[in-house]
Design a protein around this motif. Structure first.
Motif, PDB file in Angstrom:
ATOM      1  N   PRO A   1     -26.282  34.944  33.961  1.00  0.00           N
ATOM      2  CA  PRO A   1     -25.347  33.955  34.503  1.00  0.00           C
ATOM      3  C   PRO A   1     -25.724  33.541  35.923  1.00  0.00           C
ATOM      4  O   PRO A   1     -26.408  34.270  36.643  1.00  0.00           O
ATOM      5  CB  PRO A   1     -24.006  34.685  34.475  1.00  0.00           C
ATOM      6  N   GLY A   2     -25.268  32.370  36.330  1.00  0.00           N
ATOM      7  CA  GLY A   2     -25.558  31.864  37.672  1.00  0.00           C
ATOM      8  C   GLY A   2     -25.016  32.757  38.769  1.00  0.00           C
ATOM      9  O   GLY A   2     -25.598  32.861  39.851  1.00  0.00           O
TER      10      GLY A   2
ATOM     11  N   ASN B   1     -26.304  27.292  39.549  1.00  0.00           N
ATOM     12  CA  ASN B   1     -24.939  26.951  39.153  1.00  0.00           C
ATOM     13  C   ASN B   1     -24.582  27.488  37.767  1.00  0.00           C
ATOM     14  O   ASN B   1     -23.489  28.004  37.574  1.00  0.00           O
ATOM     15  CB  ASN B   1     -24.736  25.439  39.194  1.00  0.00           C
ATOM     16  N   ASN B   2     -25.487  27.354  36.803  1.00  0.00           N
ATOM     17  CA  ASN B   2     -25.172  27.687  35.422  1.00  0.00           C
ATOM     18  C   ASN B   2     -25.894  28.925  34.908  1.00  0.00           C
ATOM     19  O   ASN B   2     -25.524  29.456  33.868  1.00  0.00           O
ATOM     20  CB  ASN B   2     -25.520  26.510  34.501  1.00  0.00           C
ATOM     21  N   GLY B   3     -26.953  29.339  35.544  1.00  0.00           N
ATOM     22  CA  GLY B   3     -27.745  30.458  35.074  1.00  0.00           C
ATOM     23  C   GLY B   3     -28.832  29.986  34.121  1.00  0.00           C
ATOM     24  O   GLY B   3     -29.016  28.793  33.897  1.00  0.00           O
TER      25      GLY B   3
ATOM     26  N   ALA C   1     -29.565  23.931  38.885  1.00  0.00           N
ATOM     27  CA  ALA C   1     -28.883  24.257  37.638  1.00  0.00           C
ATOM     28  C   ALA C   1     -28.914  25.755  37.362  1.00  0.00           C
ATOM     29  O   ALA C   1     -27.934  26.314  36.853  1.00  0.00           O
ATOM     30  CB  ALA C   1     -29.511  23.489  36.481  1.00  0.00           C
TER      31      ALA C   1
END
Length: 147
Positions: A81-82, A74-76, A71
């Motif tokens: 941020p990721g 992918n999302n940070g 996660a």
């Protein structure tokens, strides 16, 4: 009773290098570039060691921690941020690959007496740069989900 002192040899002239005016026109040979990048990649891996340990720990502890690890990529997390996490991981990938390839080059030059020539230094440095960048691009494409 005074003796004449022998004349001193002429002084060498050393000049200071201005980073803004002199360095852009200065050309390092490929072996010098690889040497500097070898040091930079070592420092990069040392500084990011806590990030490496976190990645290793969270990816192997449990299924839940691995899901959190994915996660973050992918999302940070928090304000990061990721995409930026993936860029840091890509910098680590390059650092490791370059450090490994340059280390093999140095070992080969230490073992082989034939390898200590200017021509081999140039060609092996260019090979290290090419191999490390190609492998980084391949693994970077995998990291960013191109395949």
């Amino acid at each position: 009773m005074t003796e004449l002192a022998t004349p001193r040899p002429p002084r060498r002239e050393f000049r200071n290098i201005n980073a803004l005016t002199d360095l852009p026109s200065y050309r390092l040979p490929p072996a010098g570039i690889v040497s500097i990048l070898h040091r930079i990649s070592g420092v990069l891996m040392f500084i990011l060691l806590p990030f490496i340990i976190w990645m290793f720990d969270s990816s192997l502890s449990s299924e839940i921690s691995f899901a959190k690890f994915k996660a973050v990529f992918n999302n940070g997390f928090s304000f990061v941020p990721g995409f930026l996490v993936k860029l840091v991981a890509l910098a680590l990938i390059w650092g490791y690959l370059h450090h490994f390839c340059a280390g093999l080059r140095h070992l080969w030059m230490d073992v082989s007496h034939k390898a200590v020539t200017k021509e081999f230094g140039k060609t092996s440095a260019l090979a290290v740069l090419a191999i490390s960048l190609i492998l980084t691009v391949v693994l970077g494409l995998k990291l960013f989900g191109a395949y």
